[in-house]
Design a protein around this motif. Structure first.
Motif, PDB file in Angstrom:
ATOM      1  N   ASP A   2       5.902  -0.058   1.862  1.00  0.00           N
ATOM      2  CA  ASP A   2       5.101  -0.383   3.043  1.00  0.00           C
ATOM      3  C   ASP A   2       5.960  -0.427   4.302  1.00  0.00           C
ATOM      4  N   ASP A   3       7.128  -1.071   4.206  1.00  0.00           N
ATOM      5  CA  ASP A   3       8.015  -1.140   5.381  1.00  0.00           C
ATOM      6  C   ASP A   3       8.536   0.236   5.769  1.00  0.00           C
ATOM      7  N   SER A   4       8.797   1.076   4.788  1.00  0.00           N
ATOM      8  CA  SER A   4       9.297   2.411   5.123  1.00  0.00           C
ATOM      9  C   SER A   4       8.212   3.275   5.751  1.00  0.00           C
ATOM     10  N   ILE A   5       6.948   2.982   5.460  1.00  0.00           N
ATOM     11  CA  ILE A   5       5.845   3.702   6.105  1.00  0.00           C
ATOM     12  C   ILE A   5       5.728   3.278   7.567  1.00  0.00           C
ATOM     13  N   ARG A   6       5.937   1.991   7.817  1.00  0.00           N
ATOM     14  CA  ARG A   6       5.768   1.453   9.176  1.00  0.00           C
ATOM     15  C   ARG A   6       6.950   1.738  10.097  1.00  0.00           C
ATOM     16  N   SER A   7       8.148   1.848   9.563  1.00  0.00           N
ATOM     17  CA  SER A   7       9.337   1.961  10.391  1.00  0.00           C
ATOM     18  C   SER A   7      10.128   3.222  10.044  1.00  0.00           C
ATOM     19  N   ALA A   8      10.252   4.127  11.007  1.00  0.00           N
ATOM     20  CA  ALA A   8      11.004   5.368  10.781  1.00  0.00           C
ATOM     21  C   ALA A   8      12.478   5.067  10.511  1.00  0.00           C
ATOM     22  N   PRO A  17       6.495  -3.666  -1.222  1.00  0.00           N
ATOM     23  CA  PRO A  17       6.886  -4.105   0.128  1.00  0.00           C
ATOM     24  C   PRO A  17       7.886  -3.152   0.797  1.00  0.00           C
ATOM     25  N   ILE A  18       8.786  -2.581   0.012  1.00  0.00           N
ATOM     26  CA  ILE A  18       9.762  -1.634   0.562  1.00  0.00           C
ATOM     27  C   ILE A  18       9.055  -0.358   1.004  1.00  0.00           C
ATOM     28  N   MET A  57       0.844  -1.180   0.000  1.00  0.00           N
ATOM     29  CA  MET A  57       0.000   0.000   0.000  1.00  0.00           C
ATOM     30  C   MET A  57       0.887   1.240   0.000  1.00  0.00           C
ATOM     31  N   LEU A  58       0.586   2.193  -0.852  1.00  0.00           N
ATOM     32  CA  LEU A  58       1.372   3.411  -0.941  1.00  0.00           C
ATOM     33  C   LEU A  58       0.964   4.385   0.154  1.00  0.00           C
ATOM     34  N   ALA A  59       1.867   5.330   0.433  1.00  0.00           N
ATOM     35  CA  ALA A  59       1.607   6.332   1.465  1.00  0.00           C
ATOM     36  C   ALA A  59       0.385   7.154   1.075  1.00  0.00           C
TER      37      ALA A  59
END
Length: 169
Positions: free
Chosen positions: A151-157, A148-149, A1-3
């Motif tokens: 999504d992970d960058s959205i979840r983890s600062a 996936p990258i 999912m995109l930001a």
């Protein structure tokens, strides 16, 4: 999912949100630059030669300001949670504007100290050849925008910061 814009996180996309990690990063870069030019430079640069030129100083501080603008409010917050087009402008600034400015700011003596003459220098020479550098840039840019990258960058600062660092490097 995109930001996407998340009203639960920011009631309004223009709402000011502090980013102390950005301020610390900018402060550390300024301190490192001043240390290199005021402490290390006089020890390695022969007497009579300039340690740093005005042009190099201007390149550094202009690049630093553009880096700061691209990773702090409001651009960062708009890129994160509201407009994907702003996100892409941010990544273009981080990958195509800031690095060349920082390279223009680096005195030759500092580059020689950082790279040396051995393995790091040979690796740097190889990866900066136009064909290899162009392919490497596009591969990193494409991989960094896989869902996936993102999504992970959205979840983890921390992951997000690391992704931006890789794009700059």
């Amino acid at each position: 999912m995109l930001a996407l814009y998340r009203p639960d996180r920011y009631p309004h996309p223009w709402q000011w949100v502090p980013h102390p990690e950005v301020w610390v990063m900018v402060a550390v870069l300024v301190v490192l630059y001043l240390y290199a030019t005021r402490v290390v430079g006089p020890k390695v640069v022969p007497a009579g030669e300039p340690i740093i030129t005005r042009s190099q100083s201007r390149w550094f501080f202009t690049g630093l300001i553009i880096l700061w603008i691209s990773v702090d409010w409001p651009l960062h917050d708009l890129a994160e949670d509201y407009l994907y087009s702003v996100h892409m402008v941010q990544h273009m600034m981080l990958s195509l504007v800031v690095p060349p400015m920082m390279l223009m700011a680096m005195p030759e003596w500092l580059a020689r100290l950082v790279l040396g003459r051995e393995r790091a220098y040979r690796i740097f020479r190889f990866v900066t050849r136009p064909l290899f550098a162009g392919v490497l840039y596009n591969v990193i840019f494409a991989l960094s925008h896989l869902p996936p990258i993102v999504d992970d960058s959205i979840r983890s600062a921390g992951f997000h910061f690391s992704a931006h660092l890789v794009i700059i490097l």
